[in-house]
Design an enzyme around this catalytic site. Structure first.
Site, short mmCIF file in Angstrom:
data_model
loop_
_atom_site.label_atom_id
_atom_site.label_comp_id
_atom_site.label_asym_id
_atom_site.label_seq_id
_atom_site.Cartn_x
_atom_site.Cartn_y
_atom_site.Cartn_z
N GLY A 1 -2.01 -15.79 3.18
CA GLY A 1 -0.91 -16.46 3.99
C GLY A 1 -0.58 -16.37 5.42
N ALA A 2 -0.71 -17.42 6.20
CA ALA A 2 -0.81 -17.39 7.55
C ALA A 2 0.67 -18.05 7.92
CB ALA A 2 -1.88 -18.33 8.29
N VAL B 1 5.10 -14.00 8.43
CA VAL B 1 4.95 -12.77 8.14
C VAL B 1 3.53 -12.37 8.24
CG1 VAL B 1 5.16 -11.12 6.35
CG2 VAL B 1 6.97 -12.50 6.61
N GLY B 2 2.56 -13.35 7.64
CA GLY B 2 1.09 -12.99 7.83
C GLY B 2 0.75 -12.89 9.20
N ASP C 1 -5.16 -19.18 4.68
CA ASP C 1 -4.16 -19.96 4.38
C ASP C 1 -4.81 -21.19 3.53
OD1 ASP C 1 -1.07 -19.81 5.11
OD2 ASP C 1 -1.60 -22.18 4.62
N THR D 1 5.29 -10.94 -1.14
CA THR D 1 5.91 -12.15 -1.70
C THR D 1 6.87 -11.93 -2.66
OG1 THR D 1 3.58 -13.28 -1.67
CG2 THR D 1 5.11 -14.43 -2.99
N ARG E 1 16.26 -1.28 7.29
CA ARG E 1 17.47 -2.00 7.52
C ARG E 1 18.68 -1.26 7.44
NH1 ARG E 1 15.70 -7.25 4.07
NH2 ARG E 1 14.86 -8.68 5.76
N HIS F 1 13.77 -4.87 -5.15
CA HIS F 1 14.17 -5.56 -3.83
C HIS F 1 14.95 -6.88 -4.00
CE1 HIS F 1 13.53 -6.64 0.22
NE2 HIS F 1 12.74 -7.89 0.15
#
Length: 323
Positions: A20-21, A24-25, A44, A130, A162, A186
């Site tokens: 996954g680009a 985040v990736g 990707d 993910t 956070r 999460h």
């Protein structure tokens, strides 16, 4: 004689495959190579996207003084023999869409990429980013059949960061002085533990009133949604990428750090056959040990409520991919 696989043996040619680009990736890829941690293969489905990101990062090599290679590809064969596989592929959150709304879409995506990545890197440790995180992590283990310690999810590190940030902002102090602990799924039912949040060893319960603590906890639960609302066109990625980097570094360097991780529970905290955020020691073989901290009856109940929510979505996810 068969020699047990040990990622440390391969330290001279460590590879991290990022599936996954998206934001985040690609940000995680940047973190990894700029800190000279490992070579990166960025994959990707969009032709040209991972190749362009990889070329851009490589062109910065002379300025950042790193020696790691970045390869962009649309072919899973190019990810072969990765030591770690990080799954970021999937639809990102946008305004009005919760983590759970992404369930059916991302279940199909994650099941597909996990199977393909595992085919070429059967000895890898898998980290899932993910959303819905806990469900996608369980799905990854089901598809790959890997031992549970070699599949984990990135959630607790981000959620704790956070809360750590919000505590520091409230007190007007450095985040370096604050430690925080968030357990559970999460999502909106995560379980921040105020008793285990400290400022240089001093519990925040001695520094902040209960109303303020409750407000900070609620902001933590809505932390991702707050960023989505502000950005309007996407979700958070700097903090998620940094959280994933911490986990990748801990594993590659065998640091045995205690990090809140979506780990597979087999009786811990009274829960079985589920991935949920709990304090875990991470090292070169993945989740080395799950730490069971003492919880109050209220905290235990909250953790089990969070687990029940994950189970509900898990059933739907497994059905959507025919498992």
């Amino acid at each position: 004689m068969t020699v047990p696989y040990d990622p440390l043996i391969h330290c001279q040619s460590l590879r991290v495959a990022i599936i996954g680009a998206g934001n985040v990736g690609r940000t995680l890829a940047q973190r990894i190579v700029e800190k000279d941690l490992a070579d990166v293969v960025l994959l990707d489905v969009i032709e040209g996207l991972p190749q362009g990101v990889a070329l851009d990062l490589m062109e910065a090599q002379g300025l950042e003084y790193h020696n790691c290679e970045v390869v962009g590809t649309n072919n899973y064969e190019d990810t072969a023999n990765a030591d770690l596989v990080v799954i970021t592929a999937g639809r990102a959150r946008t305004p009005g869409i919760s983590r759970d709304d992404l369930l059916a879409i991302n279940a199909k995506i994650v099941a597909d990429v996990a199977e393909k990545a595992f085919k070429y890197s059967p000895n890898a440790i898998f980290i899932v980013i993910t959303n819905p995180l806990d469900v996608m992590t369980y799905l990854t283990r089901q598809v790959t059949g890997l031992p549970p310690q070699r599949v984990m999810g990135m959630a607790g590190v981000l959620d704790s960061s956070r809360l750590q940030t919000f505590i520091a902002m409230e007190l007007g102090i450095s985040t370096a002085n604050v430690t925080a602990m968030v357990l559970g799924g999460h999502g909106d039912l995560m379980v921040p533990l105020a008793r285990y949040c400290t400022v240089n060893g001093i519990p925040i319960t001695e520094l902040l009133d209960s109303q303020t603590i409750d407000r900070l906890i609620e902001r933590t639960r809505k932390g991702g949604a707050e960023v989505v609302k502000l950005l309007k066109t996407g979700g958070a990625y700097y903090a998620p990428a940094s959280a994933a980097y911490v986990m990748v570094e801990t594993i590659i360097r065998d640091q045995s750090r205690l990090l809140p991780t979506a780990a597979y529970l087999q009786g811990e905290y009274g829960l079985n056959d589920i991935y949920l955020g709990v304090p875990s020691f991470l090292g070169c073989r993945g989740v080395q040990k799950i730490l069971e901290v003492k919880l109050t009856s209220e905290e235990t109940e909250a953790l089990h409520i969070s687990a029940n929510s994950v189970r509900k979505n898990l059933k739907l996810a497994l059905e959507s991919v025919g498992i």
